[in-house]
Design a protein around this motif. Structure first.
Motif, PDB file in Angstrom:
ATOM      1  N   GLY A   1       1.114  -0.744  -0.137  1.00 58.39           N
ATOM      2  CA  GLY A   1       0.229   0.630  -0.468  1.00 58.39           C
ATOM      3  C   GLY A   1       0.575   1.472   0.024  1.00 58.39           C
ATOM      4  N   THR A   2       0.452   2.014  -0.689  1.00 57.20           N
ATOM      5  CA  THR A   2       0.997   3.878  -0.553  1.00 57.20           C
ATOM      6  C   THR A   2       0.568   4.904  -0.221  1.00 57.20           C
ATOM      7  OG1 THR A   2       1.580   3.052  -2.370  1.00 57.20           O
ATOM      8  CG2 THR A   2       1.826   5.006  -2.019  1.00 57.20           C
ATOM      9  N   ARG A   3       1.274   5.316   1.550  1.00 52.77           N
ATOM     10  CA  ARG A   3       0.286   6.424   2.065  1.00 52.77           C
ATOM     11  C   ARG A   3       0.577   7.574   1.390  1.00 52.77           C
ATOM     12  NH1 ARG A   3       1.557   7.366   8.339  1.00 52.77           N
ATOM     13  NH2 ARG A   3       1.251   9.562   8.458  1.00 52.77           N
ATOM     14  N   ARG A   4       0.013   8.800   1.203  1.00 52.37           N
ATOM     15  CA  ARG A   4      -0.037   9.569   0.502  1.00 52.37           C
ATOM     16  C   ARG A   4      -1.029  11.195   1.576  1.00 52.37           C
ATOM     17  NH1 ARG A   4      -3.101  12.751  -3.041  1.00 52.37           N
ATOM     18  NH2 ARG A   4      -4.563  10.833  -3.178  1.00 52.37           N
ATOM     19  N   GLU A   5       0.467  11.734   2.118  1.00 46.54           N
ATOM     20  CA  GLU A   5       0.309  13.271   2.747  1.00 46.54           C
ATOM     21  C   GLU A   5      -0.985  14.306   2.302  1.00 46.54           C
ATOM     22  OE1 GLU A   5      -0.042  12.448   5.874  1.00 46.54           O
ATOM     23  OE2 GLU A   5       1.751  11.132   6.007  1.00 46.54           O
TER      24      GLU A   5
END
Length: 305
Positions: free
Chosen positions: A220-224
């Motif tokens: 998964g990829t976290r994007r602020e």
């Protein structure tokens, strides 16, 4: 559709959702909110609901992990309710997030010296949930013992060599059990309790397998994101079509208030679109559009507003 998680790093229920997002392998937006009131970016969407976490999918706003995980389940990726347990994962998660959560709170926070959490946090939790740190400290040995029972039962479940509580695949029950232990492990003053729980046969290895689904794992990829970014996403499209019914004594379309058991937080109000065993939906008008706020049925008090 990209889920947007409203959270703060130390929240155990937020960690539960972060692990679930990792299991699903999803890209997700991260909006950091304060750990105490006010939380204007969040309540701009929910109306009043200020607990952590909250997940946004476009104009649909999901409050409480009991509503969040079923919403994530509908997105691409591995199931959060894998067979053979299936929906039994919900029962495990409800137990872990109810009485066992409070046991782990006692194990984690009870040993903390005065002032270690910050006066702002203590005042917030006392006003909203009746937190009494002196009483929690007195109850800490009992509560830590209760938390160790959960670790013992988890050890018994894993004794046949299975990787997760249902077999080869992790599910919602694993996420909830993990989040409780993660919370205790993250408090230095609670190291004795955390070490005792992780020492049960199989539990430490299971904990490591669950941690591998975390935000640093590459799954998964976290994007602020900012609060205004999330609000713009809510206004960019209408809410999804309604499923479910409104069970008596309530009437579809009536103005209703939803508040959580055991809290003094303000209620969220709106037009009642669903109220059945599958959940609650309120329609709220906000400047520029409409959002649908979703709650689980368990733990919510619904009244005419």
């Amino acid at each position: 559709m990209t889920p947007i998680l409203f959270h703060y790093e130390a929240s155990p229920f937020a960690e539960l959702v972060r692990i679930a997002l990792g299991i699903k392998g999803l890209e997700w937006g991260s909006v950091i909110v304060p750990r105490v009131l006010p939380k204007p970016d969040q309540t701009a969407l929910t109306g009043a609901y200020a607990r952590t976490p909250m997940v946004q999918l476009g104009a649909d706003i999901y409050c409480d992990t009991g509503a969040i995980l079923p919403a994530l389940e509908a997105l691409p990726g591995p199931s959060l309710y894998p067979l053979p347990l299936g929906s039994l994962h919900r029962l495990v998660a409800n137990w872990a997030g109810g009485p066992q959560f409070m046991a782990h709170v006692g194990a984690a926070l009870g040993p903390m010296p005065p002032g270690a959490m910050g006066e702002d946090f203590i005042r917030d939790r006392q006003a909203r949930f009746g937190l009494d740190m002196a009483a929690l400290g007195r109850a800490a040995p009992h509560l830590a013992g209760q938390a160790e029972v959960a670790a013992s039962w988890l050890s018994d479940t894993l004794a046949d060599g299975r990787a997760f509580i249902g077999g080869d695949a992790p599910g919602a029950g694993d996420c909830a059990l993990y989040a409780n232990l993660w919370f205790v492990k993250g408090v230095p003053f609670a190291a004795r309790s955390a070490d005792a729980m992780l020492a049960f046969a199989g539990v430490g290895d299971w904990f490591g397998r669950m941690a591998a689904f975390g935000a640093a794992s590459g799954r998964g990829t976290r994007r602020e994101m900012s609060g205004p970014d999330a609000l713009a996403a809510a206004l960019a499209q209408p809410p999804r079509a309604i499923s479910g019914t409104v069970a008596g004594p309530f009437v579809a379309g009536m103005t209703a208030a939803v508040r959580q058991e055991g809290t003094h937080d303000e209620a969220t109000t709106g037009a009642l679109l669903r109220c059945d065993a599958g959940g609650i939906i309120l329609a709220r008008e906000i400047p520029g559009g409409t959002v649908h706020v979703h709650f689980p049925r368990l733990g919510q008090v619904v009244t005419p507003a």
